[in-house]
Design a protein around this motif. Sequence first.
Motif, mmCIF file in Angstrom:
data_model
loop_
_atom_site.group_PDB
_atom_site.id
_atom_site.type_symbol
_atom_site.label_atom_id
_atom_site.label_comp_id
_atom_site.label_asym_id
_atom_site.label_seq_id
_atom_site.Cartn_x
_atom_site.Cartn_y
_atom_site.Cartn_z
ATOM 1 N N ASP A 189 86.923 57.986 38.638
ATOM 2 C CA ASP A 189 87.316 56.613 38.343
ATOM 3 C C ASP A 189 87.292 56.478 36.825
ATOM 4 O O ASP A 189 86.228 56.375 36.218
ATOM 5 N N GLU A 211 82.466 57.699 38.475
ATOM 6 C CA GLU A 211 82.924 57.414 37.119
ATOM 7 C C GLU A 211 82.508 58.610 36.260
ATOM 8 O O GLU A 211 81.367 59.068 36.357
ATOM 9 N N LYS A 236 92.701 49.786 33.081
ATOM 10 C CA LYS A 236 92.592 48.725 32.078
ATOM 11 C C LYS A 236 93.332 48.999 30.766
ATOM 12 O O LYS A 236 94.223 48.263 30.382
ATOM 13 N N TYR A 240 80.417 51.026 39.870
ATOM 14 C CA TYR A 240 81.297 49.915 40.231
ATOM 15 C C TYR A 240 82.711 50.470 40.296
ATOM 16 O O TYR A 240 83.204 51.043 39.324
ATOM 17 N N VAL A 300 88.020 52.300 33.352
ATOM 18 C CA VAL A 300 87.616 51.844 32.018
ATOM 19 C C VAL A 300 87.790 52.953 30.990
ATOM 20 O O VAL A 300 88.297 52.727 29.893
ATOM 21 N N GLY A 311 92.713 48.488 38.715
ATOM 22 C CA GLY A 311 91.721 49.527 38.900
ATOM 23 C C GLY A 311 91.341 49.775 40.350
ATOM 24 O O GLY A 311 91.241 50.921 40.791
ATOM 25 N N SER A 312 91.122 48.697 41.115
ATOM 26 C CA SER A 312 90.726 48.886 42.518
ATOM 27 C C SER A 312 91.847 49.571 43.274
ATOM 28 O O SER A 312 91.604 50.460 44.102
HETATM 29 C C1 PLP Z 1 84.812 51.548 36.532
HETATM 30 C C2 PLP Z 1 85.649 50.494 37.197
HETATM 31 N N1 PLP Z 1 86.382 50.833 38.265
HETATM 32 C C3 PLP Z 1 87.171 49.935 38.887
HETATM 33 C C4 PLP Z 1 87.253 48.626 38.469
HETATM 34 C C5 PLP Z 1 88.123 47.648 39.200
HETATM 35 O O1 PLP Z 1 89.284 47.407 38.484
HETATM 36 P P1 PLP Z 1 90.144 46.096 38.753
HETATM 37 O O2 PLP Z 1 89.273 44.949 38.411
HETATM 38 O O3 PLP Z 1 91.327 46.249 37.843
HETATM 39 O O4 PLP Z 1 90.534 46.111 40.188
HETATM 40 C C6 PLP Z 1 86.519 48.232 37.347
HETATM 41 C C7 PLP Z 1 86.602 46.844 36.847
HETATM 42 O O5 PLP Z 1 85.835 46.402 36.039
HETATM 43 C C8 PLP Z 1 85.681 49.188 36.702
HETATM 44 O O6 PLP Z 1 84.914 48.835 35.652
#
Ligand code: PLP
Length: 457
Positions: A236, A202, A265, A135, A239, A102-103
């Motif tokens: 984003d 998000e 995810k 987040y 999730v 995700g990041s």
């Molecule tokens: C909305 C959101 N964006 C990004 C991330 C980051 O994803 P990752 O942990 O796969 O790097 C998360 C992780 O929980 C998330 O909930």
Amino acid sequence: MATSHILHLELGRQYPVVVRGEGVWVEDSAGRRYLDAMSGGSMAATLGHGRRDIVAAARRQAERLSYVHNERLTSPAQERLAQELVKVAPEGFTRVRFVTGGSEANEMALQLARSYHVERGEPQRWRVVSAAQAYHGPTMATLALTGRPGLQGPFGPYLPARHLHIPPSTSHFDPTGEAALAALDRALDEAGPENVSAFFCEAIGAAALPAYTPPPRFWEGLAERRERYGFLVCFDEVVTGVGRTGRWFAGEGTALVPDIIATAKGLGAGYAAIGAVLCREDVYRAFARGSRRFTLGHTWDGAPLSCAVGLAVLEVLRSEGLVERVRERGLRLREELASALRGIPLVGEVRGHGFLLGVEFVDPRDGESFLPPEIGLAGRIDAAAFEGGLITLSTQPTRDGYAGDQTLFAPPFTSTDGELGEMVSRFAQTVGHVAREVERELASLRPAAAAPPRGAE
Ligand SMILES: Cc1ncc(COP(=O)(O)O)c(C=O)c1O
């Protein structure tokens, strides 16, 4: 168990050793079973545990070709997964770049937006406006995207750019969305709209503000400003993408189609580390007509093994009609959760979209303030739920000012009606039990403090 050499996230916590999983159940090394209402804890395991069909697809791919790097080589698995994602993405999305989480997906979305403007001859556009209470991941660039000093901790000095942030339009702060739009205007003004690359958010919140989405007026106002000023909108959907909210992408339900989507995810469903960035044809065209390069990437991006898992996941979602099930069943699940929690004064709101539900707790003394942080409600809810054989995830971002204690409830899409009912009942028992303790403690504390008003950072 022998001494652990893991550098755990919380050094004082006892980590149960989970040895197997089947469906919505996981089992620890002592043979205790837990109902997994959080899809593996992080909302990734959307199809539950122990899926033989996905493991078989991964095995077939690994035996044929597990890995080649996407810089000079591609594979049928990567090509097909991109095709399948484009089919379920909002209209106009035509290109996909795979990453491993995700990041990374969010960082690549930032790079894509910035590069788009550079390709079009507007190199001054780099500023980003984003939602403060969000987040987006733990990497430096994604930590910088939130306006949460409590989350950024000691890393502030490393955060590459001071992005501009707007407050969430929650019922506490801004039920109409107008205050968030006014904050957006101030941010655009401060940056100079001609310098803004993207608005990043998000579509529907997850850990930071479970199941929260701004009111329609905010999305409409954002679309108007995008049109007027020429920045891109990045969602984003790490999730929410790939079914979690009862749509393939949550952005389908907002009054605005984004330009770039980052997802992760549910694409690997806990069986592979895979994420993706999707963009609209017009974003792609800037590169096609410009430098014809977008070259930074990671070693595991688009690996055949991960892409084969992604394909198997999409196949299961389609053949079992799971996105539709999550949409229809999610409505009832929210009602069931709300009704099971009714009458507990600690419960302020039950929100939800599909199988992404959030419970917000309030101080029962006035029914609206955040609870005093020293009560530590979030941690107590999770500990009590765990005692009762239920995995939940609660957060307490009170220090960041926009939200108090909240619990996320995000079961696997494959949970049966009986399993969902059992999750709701165990959760309601947990909350009821903790609420009785907390109400006694609050009676001896100072009066409730009103939810702290905050401006944009
Ligand atoms: C909305 C959101 N964006 C990004 C991330 C980051 O994803 P990752 O942990 O796969 O790097 C998360 C992780 O929980 C998330 O909930």
